[in-house]
Design a protein around this motif. Structure first.
Motif, short mmCIF file in Angstrom:
data_model
loop_
_atom_site.label_atom_id
_atom_site.label_comp_id
_atom_site.label_asym_id
_atom_site.label_seq_id
_atom_site.Cartn_x
_atom_site.Cartn_y
_atom_site.Cartn_z
N PRO A 35 0.84 -1.20 0.00
CA PRO A 35 0.00 0.00 0.00
C PRO A 35 0.88 1.25 0.00
O PRO A 35 2.05 1.21 0.39
CB PRO A 35 -0.80 -0.10 1.30
N ALA A 36 0.31 2.34 -0.42
CA ALA A 36 1.04 3.61 -0.44
C ALA A 36 0.79 4.42 0.83
O ALA A 36 1.57 5.29 1.16
CB ALA A 36 0.62 4.43 -1.66
N VAL A 37 -0.29 4.13 1.52
CA VAL A 37 -0.63 4.85 2.75
C VAL A 37 -1.10 3.83 3.78
O VAL A 37 -1.89 2.95 3.46
CB VAL A 37 -1.75 5.89 2.51
N PHE A 38 -0.58 3.94 4.98
CA PHE A 38 -1.09 3.09 6.04
C PHE A 38 -0.96 3.78 7.38
O PHE A 38 -0.21 4.72 7.54
CB PHE A 38 -0.44 1.70 6.04
N ARG A 39 -1.73 3.30 8.35
CA ARG A 39 -1.80 3.89 9.69
C ARG A 39 -1.25 2.90 10.71
O ARG A 39 -1.51 1.71 10.61
CB ARG A 39 -3.24 4.23 10.05
N LEU A 40 -0.55 3.46 11.70
CA LEU A 40 0.01 2.66 12.78
C LEU A 40 -0.34 3.29 14.12
O LEU A 40 -0.69 4.46 14.17
CB LEU A 40 1.53 2.56 12.63
N VAL A 41 -0.19 2.52 15.17
CA VAL A 41 -0.49 2.99 16.51
C VAL A 41 0.81 3.45 17.17
O VAL A 41 1.79 2.70 17.21
CB VAL A 41 -1.15 1.88 17.35
N GLU A 42 0.79 4.67 17.67
CA GLU A 42 1.96 5.23 18.35
C GLU A 42 2.29 4.41 19.60
O GLU A 42 1.40 3.89 20.27
CB GLU A 42 1.69 6.68 18.75
N GLY A 43 3.57 4.31 19.88
CA GLY A 43 4.01 3.64 21.10
C GLY A 43 4.26 2.16 20.94
O GLY A 43 4.63 1.50 21.90
N HIS A 44 4.05 1.63 19.74
CA HIS A 44 4.30 0.21 19.49
C HIS A 44 5.30 0.07 18.35
O HIS A 44 5.19 0.77 17.35
CB HIS A 44 3.00 -0.53 19.11
N PRO A 45 6.24 -0.85 18.48
CA PRO A 45 7.17 -1.07 17.36
C PRO A 45 6.43 -1.66 16.16
O PRO A 45 5.40 -2.31 16.31
CB PRO A 45 8.19 -2.06 17.92
N VAL A 46 6.98 -1.40 15.00
CA VAL A 46 6.40 -1.96 13.77
C VAL A 46 7.52 -2.64 12.98
O VAL A 46 8.62 -2.11 12.84
CB VAL A 46 5.69 -0.89 12.91
N ARG A 47 7.23 -3.83 12.53
CA ARG A 47 8.17 -4.57 11.68
C ARG A 47 7.69 -4.38 10.25
O ARG A 47 6.61 -4.84 9.88
CB ARG A 47 8.19 -6.04 12.06
N VAL A 48 8.50 -3.68 9.47
CA VAL A 48 8.16 -3.37 8.08
C VAL A 48 8.91 -4.33 7.17
O VAL A 48 10.14 -4.45 7.26
CB VAL A 48 8.53 -1.91 7.73
N THR A 49 8.19 -5.01 6.31
CA THR A 49 8.78 -5.89 5.31
C THR A 49 8.63 -5.21 3.95
O THR A 49 7.51 -4.92 3.53
CB THR A 49 8.10 -7.27 5.29
N LEU A 50 9.75 -4.94 3.31
CA LEU A 50 9.77 -4.28 1.99
C LEU A 50 10.14 -5.34 0.96
O LEU A 50 11.21 -5.94 1.04
CB LEU A 50 10.80 -3.17 1.96
N VAL A 51 9.25 -5.56 -0.01
CA VAL A 51 9.46 -6.59 -1.02
C VAL A 51 9.50 -5.94 -2.39
O VAL A 51 8.57 -5.21 -2.76
CB VAL A 51 8.33 -7.65 -0.98
N ASN A 52 10.54 -6.19 -3.15
CA ASN A 52 10.61 -5.68 -4.52
C ASN A 52 9.97 -6.71 -5.44
O ASN A 52 10.56 -7.73 -5.76
CB ASN A 52 12.04 -5.40 -4.95
N GLU A 53 8.73 -6.43 -5.85
CA GLU A 53 8.00 -7.31 -6.76
C GLU A 53 8.19 -6.89 -8.22
O GLU A 53 7.58 -7.49 -9.10
CB GLU A 53 6.51 -7.30 -6.41
N GLY A 54 9.00 -5.88 -8.45
CA GLY A 54 9.19 -5.35 -9.80
C GLY A 54 10.35 -6.00 -10.53
O GLY A 54 11.00 -6.92 -10.02
N ARG A 55 10.63 -5.47 -11.71
CA ARG A 55 11.73 -5.96 -12.54
C ARG A 55 12.96 -5.07 -12.43
O ARG A 55 14.00 -5.39 -12.98
CB ARG A 55 11.27 -6.04 -13.99
N GLU A 56 12.83 -3.95 -11.73
CA GLU A 56 13.92 -3.00 -11.58
C GLU A 56 14.26 -2.82 -10.11
O GLU A 56 13.41 -3.06 -9.25
CB GLU A 56 13.50 -1.64 -12.15
N PRO A 57 15.49 -2.37 -9.80
CA PRO A 57 15.80 -2.04 -8.41
C PRO A 57 14.92 -0.88 -7.94
O PRO A 57 14.53 -0.02 -8.74
CB PRO A 57 17.27 -1.60 -8.46
N HIS A 58 14.60 -0.87 -6.67
CA HIS A 58 13.85 0.22 -6.07
C HIS A 58 14.55 0.64 -4.79
O HIS A 58 15.31 -0.13 -4.20
CB HIS A 58 12.41 -0.18 -5.77
N GLU A 59 14.28 1.86 -4.37
CA GLU A 59 14.85 2.38 -3.13
C GLU A 59 13.73 2.81 -2.20
O GLU A 59 12.66 3.23 -2.65
CB GLU A 59 15.78 3.56 -3.40
N PHE A 60 13.99 2.69 -0.92
CA PHE A 60 13.06 3.13 0.11
C PHE A 60 13.80 4.18 0.92
O PHE A 60 14.80 3.89 1.57
CB PHE A 60 12.65 1.96 0.98
#
Length: 125
Positions: A35-60
Motif C-alpha cells: 500500500p502507499a498509505v497506512f496507519r500505525l499505533v503510536e508507542g508500538h514497534p512496527v516490523r516493516v517488510t519491503l518486497v521488490n516485486e518489480g523488474r527494476e531495483p527500487h529504493e526506500f
C-alpha cells in the motif's frame, strides 16, 4: 498513486512475535508502492517488510530514516542502510526493519531515476 486511492494496511502479529509489535508489508512495483498509505499505533514497534516485486531495483527513502525521534532497532538487508540513509532493494529481494516512531506523518519514496511517482506515507496516531 492514483488520485483518490488510499489503501490502509492492517497489521497482524504473526506467530511468535510480541503482541505489541505491528506488522506491515510494502510491495515495490513498477512504479508504485502497495500500500502507499497506512496507519500505525503510536508507542508500538512496527516490523516493516519491503518486497521488490518489480523488474527494476527500487529504493526506500524518507523521514523514517532521518528523523532523530524514530528508533530503528533492527535492519535485515544485505547491504544495510546506505550512508545516504536509503535501502536499495534488488528485484525479487526483501528487506525488513523494525522501527518505533512518535505520532506524525512520515513520507517515503523511491529515489531511482524515473521512479518519481513512487511515493507513500506512514501515519502514526
Amino acid at each position: 498513486m492514483r488520485k483518490g486511492l488510499v489503501v490502509l494496511a492492517t497489521w497482524i502479529c504473526l506467530f511468535g512475535c510480541d503482541s505489541t509489535t505491528q506488522e506491515v508489508r510494502i510491495a515495490a512495483q513498477e512504479y508504485r508502492f502497495v500500500p502507499a498509505v497506512f496507519r500505525l499505533v503510536e508507542g508500538h514497534p512496527v516490523r516493516v517488510t519491503l518486497v521488490n516485486e518489480g523488474r527494476e531495483p527500487h529504493e526506500f527513502a524518507g523521514r523514517v530514516f532521518t528523523d532523530p525521534r524514530v528508533q530503528i532497532s533492527a535492519i535485515e538487508h544485505p547491504q544495510g542502510l546506505s550512508p545516504e540513509k536509503v535501502l536499495r532493494i534488488e528485484p525479487g529481494h526483501t528487506a525488513r526493519l523494525t522501527v518505533q516512531a512518535p505520532a506524525g506523518i512520515y513520507h517515503f519514496h523511491c529515489r531511482m531515476r524515473g521512479h518519481g511517482g513512487m511515493k507513500g506515507m506512514i501515519i502514526v496516531e
